[in-house]
Enzyme design. Sequence first.
Site, PDB file in Angstrom:
ATOM      1  N   ASP A  19       8.562   9.443  -3.280  1.00 50.20           N
ATOM      2  CA  ASP A  19       7.196   9.002  -2.998  1.00 50.20           C
ATOM      3  C   ASP A  19       6.255   9.841  -3.851  1.00 50.20           C
ATOM      4  OD1 ASP A  19       4.657   8.590  -2.077  1.00 50.20           O
ATOM      5  OD2 ASP A  19       5.189   8.573   0.047  1.00 50.20           O
ATOM      6  N   LYS A  46      -2.564   5.145  -5.141  1.00 51.99           N
ATOM      7  CA  LYS A  46      -3.747   6.000  -5.327  1.00 51.99           C
ATOM      8  C   LYS A  46      -4.333   5.906  -6.739  1.00 51.99           C
ATOM      9  CE  LYS A  46      -2.441   9.416  -1.768  1.00 51.99           C
ATOM     10  NZ  LYS A  46      -3.413   9.370  -0.686  1.00 51.99           N
ATOM     11  N   PHE A  48       4.740  12.965   4.873  1.00 53.25           N
ATOM     12  CA  PHE A  48       3.644  12.000   5.046  1.00 53.25           C
ATOM     13  C   PHE A  48       3.844  10.855   4.075  1.00 53.25           C
ATOM     14  CE2 PHE A  48      -0.320   9.822   4.587  1.00 53.25           C
ATOM     15  CZ  PHE A  48      -0.748   9.717   5.891  1.00 53.25           C
TER      16      PHE A  48
HETATM   17  C1  LIG Z   1       2.782  10.922  -0.321  1.00 54.33           C
HETATM   18  C2  LIG Z   1       2.004   9.784   0.267  1.00 54.33           C
HETATM   19  N1  LIG Z   1       2.622   8.630   0.556  1.00 54.33           N
HETATM   20  C3  LIG Z   1       1.969   7.589   1.061  1.00 54.33           C
HETATM   21  C4  LIG Z   1       0.617   7.647   1.350  1.00 54.33           C
HETATM   22  C5  LIG Z   1      -0.072   6.481   1.963  1.00 54.33           C
HETATM   23  O1  LIG Z   1      -0.950   5.858   1.077  1.00 54.33           O
HETATM   24  P1  LIG Z   1      -2.099   4.901   1.615  1.00 54.33           P
HETATM   25  O2  LIG Z   1      -3.065   5.754   2.364  1.00 54.33           O
HETATM   26  O3  LIG Z   1      -2.688   4.285   0.389  1.00 54.33           O
HETATM   27  O4  LIG Z   1      -1.437   3.885   2.493  1.00 54.33           O
HETATM   28  C6  LIG Z   1      -0.074   8.837   1.069  1.00 54.33           C
HETATM   29  C7  LIG Z   1      -1.508   8.962   1.382  1.00 54.33           C
HETATM   30  O5  LIG Z   1      -2.073  10.020   1.521  1.00 54.33           O
HETATM   31  C8  LIG Z   1       0.643   9.937   0.516  1.00 54.33           C
HETATM   32  O6  LIG Z   1       0.025  11.101   0.242  1.00 54.33           O
END
Ligand SMILES: Cc1ncc(COP(=O)(O)O)c(C=O)c1O
Length: 399
Positions: free
Chosen positions: A226, A255, A141
């Site tokens: 990530d 976040k 994700f």
């Molecule tokens: C590992 C990871 N990458 C990217 C994102 C995407 O972030 P955003 O919702 O701020 O676009 C999330 C969101 O849950 C995430 O958990």
Amino acid sequence: MSNSKNLIDTEQRLGAHNYKPLDVVLTRGEGVYVWDTDGKQYLDCLSAYSAVNQGHCHPKILAAMVEQAGKLTLTSRAFRNDQLAHLYEELAALTGSHKILPMNSGAEAVETAIKAVRKWGYEVKGVPEGKAEIIVCADNFHGRTLSIISFSTDPDARTGFGPYTPGFRTIPFGDADAFAASINENTVAALIEPIQGEAGVIIPPSGYFKRVRELCTENKVTLILDEIQTGLGRTGKLLAEEHEGIEADVTLIGKALSGGFYPVSAVLSNSEVLGVLKPGQHGSTFGGNPLACAVARAALKVLTEEGMIENAEKMGNYFLEGLRSIRSNIVKDVRGRGLMMAVELVPEAGGARQYCYTLKDRGLLAKDTHENTIRLAPPLVITKSQVDWAVEQIEKTLA
Ligand SMILES: Cc1ncc(COP(=O)(O)O)c(C=O)c1O
């Protein structure tokens, strides 16, 4: 009709139904607690998907935000502002990064990294134009934009949104041999979560990332981690890569970079990768704005100065111990690292969502993920007695 019922009905009537929230309408938050419109208190065990690591409405972040909001909020990057350089300096000192690119959402940080490593592949590695490949993992994700969902393996996230962005090669998560086999001369990068959060807090086998790191170095592949969910203290370290004893070439954070006040994300990198981006090739009106920078600076400061990362490690171990002591025939697995935890239920339990509703009635907010898993990720300021209380509610719910 109660006020919350009205609000829920209006949301349902006027809003797109792209979420299926628990029916609790929150109006106030402080530390680990939130309150609904009827005044009921809850212990938040989601922390807005780990964006509120510092606890709700942290007073020092709030003060920084209010002060900056009264001075200057947005200049765009057409001009410079007096906050951005300080954020760069503080982030670089904290993470050892040499180049930083600020964005807003997590997905934007991921998109930014994809653009940068493709360009790096063509200009530095010598990959033929249009041939760049990025290795990604099944059940990933990384966000919701078109390029990102193009390499999602979740049918809900992907189906119906084609045509898809090409250039991604999907392999199983945690399988170093599959990783080795997927590299070719056009591989520019690998994009991986240190722990797969949305997939249900999936921790890879030990040694996996060491091997991935070696393979990336040997084959001139940029390793992008990530850490949007795992980063900034969530797993008991500043970055989850520290558990693996490795360093990524590119690290994505978001976040909790703002403590939940404001969308702020960043791409952290060595000079070579972000160095390929020249004026006009990437940007965002709000990325790096003075309000975001002031909020992020305060969010990082309280995270490190108030011992939140150490507390995440300590309370995470304690919480996990408590969860593992629960005797219940519907619990299949308990796993976690720091305060990023999950309780997976057996399929016969009938789905995790109903248990999240029972937990809500008991005053604990948690979210189901992937049908049978209850994810638990309280703010990093949680105390021992609050953990005890949470474990008791979970035990009573699952007993
Ligand atoms: C590992 C990871 N990458 C990217 C994102 C995407 O972030 P955003 O919702 O701020 O676009 C999330 C969101 O849950 C995430 O958990």
